[in-house]
Every structure is written in C-alpha cells, then in structure tokens.
Design a protein around this motif. Structure first.
Motif, mmCIF file in Angstrom:
data_model
loop_
_atom_site.group_PDB
_atom_site.id
_atom_site.type_symbol
_atom_site.label_atom_id
_atom_site.label_comp_id
_atom_site.label_asym_id
_atom_site.label_seq_id
_atom_site.Cartn_x
_atom_site.Cartn_y
_atom_site.Cartn_z
ATOM 1 N N UNK A 302 0.856 -1.185 0.000
ATOM 2 C CA UNK A 302 0.000 0.000 0.000
ATOM 3 C C UNK A 302 0.892 1.235 0.000
ATOM 4 N N UNK A 303 0.656 2.077 -0.982
ATOM 5 C CA UNK A 303 1.469 3.286 -1.096
ATOM 6 C C UNK A 303 0.511 4.460 -1.266
ATOM 7 N N UNK A 304 0.702 5.484 -0.446
ATOM 8 C CA UNK A 304 -0.176 6.643 -0.563
ATOM 9 C C UNK A 304 0.313 7.555 -1.693
ATOM 10 N N UNK A 305 -0.623 7.993 -2.522
ATOM 11 C CA UNK A 305 -0.255 8.900 -3.617
ATOM 12 C C UNK A 305 -0.986 10.232 -3.452
ATOM 13 N N UNK A 306 -0.465 11.274 -4.099
ATOM 14 C CA UNK A 306 -0.971 12.640 -3.878
ATOM 15 C C UNK A 306 -2.113 13.046 -4.803
ATOM 16 N N UNK A 307 -2.302 12.299 -5.890
ATOM 17 C CA UNK A 307 -3.374 12.687 -6.814
ATOM 18 C C UNK A 307 -4.266 11.478 -7.122
ATOM 19 N N UNK A 308 -5.521 11.793 -7.465
ATOM 20 C CA UNK A 308 -6.473 10.744 -7.849
ATOM 21 C C UNK A 308 -5.967 9.975 -9.062
ATOM 22 N N UNK A 309 -5.306 10.728 -9.943
ATOM 23 C CA UNK A 309 -4.808 10.143 -11.183
ATOM 24 C C UNK A 309 -3.870 8.964 -10.964
ATOM 25 N N UNK A 310 -2.977 9.123 -9.976
ATOM 26 C CA UNK A 310 -1.982 8.070 -9.721
ATOM 27 C C UNK A 310 -2.593 6.883 -8.974
ATOM 28 N N UNK A 311 -3.795 7.101 -8.406
ATOM 29 C CA UNK A 311 -4.358 6.097 -7.483
ATOM 30 C C UNK A 311 -5.089 4.971 -8.206
ATOM 31 N N UNK A 312 -5.139 3.796 -7.589
ATOM 32 C CA UNK A 312 -6.080 2.762 -8.042
ATOM 33 C C UNK A 312 -7.174 2.543 -6.995
ATOM 34 N N UNK A 313 -7.079 3.291 -5.897
ATOM 35 C CA UNK A 313 -8.083 3.210 -4.833
ATOM 36 C C UNK A 313 -8.220 4.587 -4.189
ATOM 37 N N UNK A 314 -9.459 5.067 -4.149
ATOM 38 C CA UNK A 314 -9.726 6.404 -3.606
ATOM 39 C C UNK A 314 -10.596 6.280 -2.363
ATOM 40 N N UNK A 315 -10.200 6.916 -1.281
ATOM 41 C CA UNK A 315 -11.033 6.995 -0.079
ATOM 42 C C UNK A 315 -11.649 8.382 -0.028
ATOM 43 N N UNK A 316 -12.970 8.427 0.099
ATOM 44 C CA UNK A 316 -13.633 9.729 0.105
ATOM 45 C C UNK A 316 -14.852 9.680 1.036
ATOM 46 N N UNK A 317 -15.238 10.845 1.573
ATOM 47 C CA UNK A 317 -16.437 10.901 2.421
ATOM 48 C C UNK A 317 -17.627 11.385 1.609
ATOM 49 N N UNK A 318 -18.803 10.899 1.931
ATOM 50 C CA UNK A 318 -20.026 11.370 1.295
ATOM 51 C C UNK A 318 -21.202 10.952 2.166
ATOM 52 N N UNK A 319 -22.385 11.463 1.838
ATOM 53 C CA UNK A 319 -23.576 11.042 2.566
ATOM 54 C C UNK A 319 -24.032 9.681 2.055
ATOM 55 N N UNK A 320 -24.173 8.737 2.984
ATOM 56 C CA UNK A 320 -24.652 7.402 2.623
ATOM 57 C C UNK A 320 -26.016 7.184 3.285
ATOM 58 N N UNK A 321 -26.776 6.212 2.813
ATOM 59 C CA UNK A 321 -28.095 5.957 3.407
ATOM 60 C C UNK A 321 -27.965 5.655 4.908
ATOM 61 N N UNK A 322 -29.064 5.870 5.677
ATOM 62 C CA UNK A 322 -29.011 5.640 7.126
ATOM 63 C C UNK A 322 -28.443 4.260 7.468
ATOM 64 N N UNK A 323 -27.583 4.236 8.442
ATOM 65 C CA UNK A 323 -26.974 3.011 8.977
ATOM 66 C C UNK A 323 -26.012 2.312 8.016
ATOM 67 N N UNK A 324 -25.729 2.959 6.899
ATOM 68 C CA UNK A 324 -24.658 2.445 6.040
ATOM 69 C C UNK A 324 -23.427 3.273 6.383
ATOM 70 N N UNK A 325 -22.407 2.644 6.907
ATOM 71 C CA UNK A 325 -21.254 3.385 7.408
ATOM 72 C C UNK A 325 -20.182 3.556 6.339
ATOM 73 N N UNK A 326 -20.107 2.615 5.422
ATOM 74 C CA UNK A 326 -19.112 2.716 4.353
ATOM 75 C C UNK A 326 -19.566 1.868 3.179
ATOM 76 N N UNK A 327 -18.962 2.089 2.037
ATOM 77 C CA UNK A 327 -19.313 1.301 0.858
ATOM 78 C C UNK A 327 -18.131 1.268 -0.099
ATOM 79 N N UNK A 328 -18.132 0.289 -0.972
ATOM 80 C CA UNK A 328 -17.082 0.218 -1.986
ATOM 81 C C UNK A 328 -17.739 0.076 -3.341
ATOM 82 N N UNK A 329 -17.167 0.715 -4.334
ATOM 83 C CA UNK A 329 -17.744 0.630 -5.675
ATOM 84 C C UNK A 329 -16.652 0.772 -6.716
ATOM 85 N N UNK A 330 -16.928 0.214 -7.859
ATOM 86 C CA UNK A 330 -16.052 0.420 -9.004
ATOM 87 C C UNK A 330 -16.593 1.631 -9.736
#
Ligand SMILES: [Zn+2]
Length: 423
Positions: A302-330
């Motif tokens: 696991x290597x942290x990168x500075x731009x979305x472009x270099x990444x193959x995995x992005x962690x981001x916050x957003x509003x999710x449905x009630x009681x859904x704490x996290x999600x993953x998507x392609x």
C-alpha cells in the motif's frame, strides 16, 4: 380404343401421385427445430446464474444447498438460480414456417435442457485454509437433475408455457454420496447444460465457478453457529465481482488487486492531522490488510499517492443511506475503486473515527478493502470479513504461514476465497 387407353393411363397416373403424397415421411418438429438451431448461427439461449441485486448481493445465494431430513443424511439437494435470455428470439427464429406449435417448441427446449451437475472433491491442506489441487480418495459426486422450476414451484416444461426471458427459474439436483459427510472437503461445482441451445453466460460456470464447502461443528468454521457433529454445507462464490456483476465492485482485471496506490480525498472532509480523523483508521486498516495478506503468503503493498490520477483506490467521504457506514464501488468513469465513508455515523453520533480511540483497524473499512481485492459477500452465517463487519478472532482467523507476520483480518473462508481468486 386408343382414347380409352389414354384415359386409363391418366387415372392410374393421378392415383399413383396421390399415393406418393400420402406415404411421404413428414419431418418431425423436433428434428426440424434441431436442424434450425444448428444452422442459425445465433440461435442459443443465454443462461445466467442469478446473483441477487446489488443491494443485498451475496446474501442471496446463486446456488443453494440444503441438507437432507433426519435419517437420510447422505442426500443433498442443490438448487441453482438461473435467468434465461434469448428464448423469445429463438422462438421467432425457429418457428417462422407455419405448422409448428408452442408445444413443439416447449418439447424441443425440454429435450435440449439436460444440465449435469458434478461435484469434484478437493481437500483442505492440513492445518491451513488452502485448497489443494491434489486428488483425494473421495469420489466425484454425480447429481441427478430433478427439474427446472418456476417461482410457484411448478416444473417449467410441464406447464406447457414457453419459459420467459429475464425470469428467475431454479434447476434442482439431487446428490447422494457417503463422501458428502466427510469433513474438510471442498467440492468444485461443474455445471454443464448439455444440448446445443443452452449456453452459459460465463464460460466459468461450466467449469469451477462455484464451490461447496461441507463443515462440521468441530471444525474451525463458524464454530458456534453449527451444532457439534452436524454436517452443514456452505456455498460461496469463486468469482471476482467484475465477473459476477460488472456494475458492482470490480477486482483488478488481471486478478486480485493487492497492490494499492491509495488517495485520501482531504477535500471530502478527511482531515490530515485531527486525531479523530478517518485517515488514521483508513491507514491502520490498510496496514492490517497488507500484513494479513503477507502472512497468508500473498504479495501486497500500500502506497499513498498525492493525486487521484496516480491512485487505483480512492477513499472519500459522502452522505450514505441511514446506517450504512461505508461502501465500496467500481467507478467506471474514473476506472478506479472507490471506498466511501459516511459523513455522519449514526452509531457513534458523528465522527466515524470517534469510537476508534485505540486506533485499531476498522472491520468496516477492511470489509470494503476486501471487496476491492475482489472478495464477494459471503452468507451471513459464515465467519468472514465480507459477511458481517466485525473483528474476526481466535481460531476463526486463517493461520499465518510464519510467526513473523500475523493475519488479523481474514477468516478461513476468506483465505479460501483469496486462494480461489489467485488460481
Ligand atoms: Zn460489503
């Protein structure tokens, strides 16, 4: 006299012509349809194994295995949920000429649908959760096809209705063997539809797309949910998400994705230095996954990168449905895996990381990372990071290969799934 003779010839001629028409063998509808299906290049019905919808994907098994009733311990029923596509087109193509009925077509389909289910045994390597390639002394189990059923449990071809495209049907098989009671045995499922008309949506479905695991109470799996001595079959998918449901989470196209270049989306609200920031949980979870994969013998980084472009995995916050704490998507636009973390966590009333004062990995985040690797959901009663989202502990964790690195994330079943993905 001459005229009479001619008239007689004419009568004889017309009589013999009439007789020839009556005796000419009529081609039977089945042969006619078979010939049509063979000569029409695109005449086939696509058979897709039903995988549930995206929302509860994985909790609705594609293949259900039920144990027998008491006293018939060697009998198992295996049901495969399927959706057919192309029936209407095939009917239109083949029934063009007059004289063929729906019943002829149904009879043709019934004779073409001759699925064969075979269970090929493989053993669990002693002391590990790895499935070995070696032959075991246990015989391959052959199953008998019971029938194709609709949602009201009627046999499809016997109802004299043409099966419909896009509707869920079930193929049921009956399997009998003493060997099914053996513990620590994994069965690869081969499913073949026979005939020439029915074809699998994924070629894998006719080979080793799925696996059945038979478990006993004294085994390491799901210990407390299975009474001691009870044999209970489990089924789990041997697919990456990309194969099963392209719009859902995808594994790396070349296999399981274990080389992470991750980007943490600070702009979405993931603070860099706040001690309550999700950043700490994310990075702890990633290291836990990487260390655990290494402990199980995989190359992971696991290597942290500075731009979305270099990444193959992005962690981001957003509003999710009630009681859904996290999600993953392609994310098919970005062509990257994205893990969402809810802006507001109902369970801790606010900050996701607030309950994580010891800065351990979060089983919720590791669950999502497991999806990014390519692990699909498991049935709820299987101990797995991709069934419930809780810490897996003790002898439910797959054993590490060496004492230097510890697996603290993946269960026995997860370890088998990882092994399947890397085959
Ligand atoms: Zn999940």
């Amino acid at each position: 006299m001459k005229i009479k003779f001619s008239l007689l010839s004419l009568i004889l001629l017309s009589c013999s012509s009439q007789a020839a028409t009556n005796n000419q063998p009529k081609i039977d509808p089945y042969t006619y349809l078979l010939y049509g299906a063979k000569t029409e290049s695109n005449a086939h019905i696509n058979v897709k194994t039903f995988t549930g919808n995206i929302g509860n994907y994985g909790y609705q098994p594609s293949i259900e295995v039920s144990t027998s009733t008491a006293g018939q311990t060697n009998e198992y029923s295996v049901t495969v949920n399927q959706i057919f596509n192309g029936i209407a087109d095939l009917k239109q193509t083949l029934l063009k000429p007059d004289g063929l009925t729906d019943d002829d077509f149904i009879d043709f389909l019934a004779h073409q649908y001759v699925p064969k289910l075979k269970l090929t045994p493989r053993s669990l390597k002693n002391g590990t959760a790895e499935v070995t390639e070696e032959d075991t002394n246990i015989d391959t189990v052959n199953c008998d096809f019971v029938g194709l059923f609709d949602s009201s449990n009627s046999k499809v071809f016997e109802t004299h209705n043409v099966p419909e495209d896009g509707v869920k049907y079930q193929s049921t098989f009956s399997c009998t063997s003493d060997a099914l009671q053996k513990n620590d045995v994994v069965y690869d499922i081969s499913l073949d539809y026979g005939g020439i008309v029915f074809q699998p949506h994924f070629p894998k479905e006719t080979t080793k797309g799925y696996r059945i695991v038979f478990l006993e109470g004294e085994n390491h799996f799901s210990k407390e949910t299975i009474p001691n001595g009870t044999v209970k079959p489990m089924v789990y998918l041997n697919y990456s998400f990309k194969d099963v449901q392209p719009e859902a989470i995808a594994a790396h196209p070349t296999g399981p994705n274990t080389q992470f270049k991750y980007f943490i989306d600070k702009a979405s609200g993931i603070a860099e230095y706040d001690p309550l920031s999700e950043r700490i949980t994310i990075e702890n979870s990633l290291s836990a996954v990487i260390d655990s994969l290494s402990a199980l013998g995989y190359t992971a980084s696991a290597e942290r990168v500075d731009t979305k472009n270099e990444a193959n995995l992005i962690f981001t916050k957003r509003n999710l449905p009630p009681h859904v704490r996290a999600g993953a998507a392609w994310d098919s636009t970005l062509n990257k895996n994205v893990i969402w973390i809810d802006n507001y966590d109902e369970i801790t009333s606010g900050h996701f990381n607030i309950g994580n004062v010891y800065q351990r990995q979060s089983p919720i985040i590791t669950h999502e990372i497991a999806h990014v690797i390519g692990l699909p959901h498991q049935q709820e009663n299987i101990t797995s990071i991709v069934s419930g989202a809780d810490y897996i502990t003790g002898d439910k964790l797959a054993p590490s290969l060496s004492a230097n690195k510890q697996n603290i994330v993946f269960s026995y079943v997860d370890s088998q799934s990882l092994h399947s993905l890397s085959e």
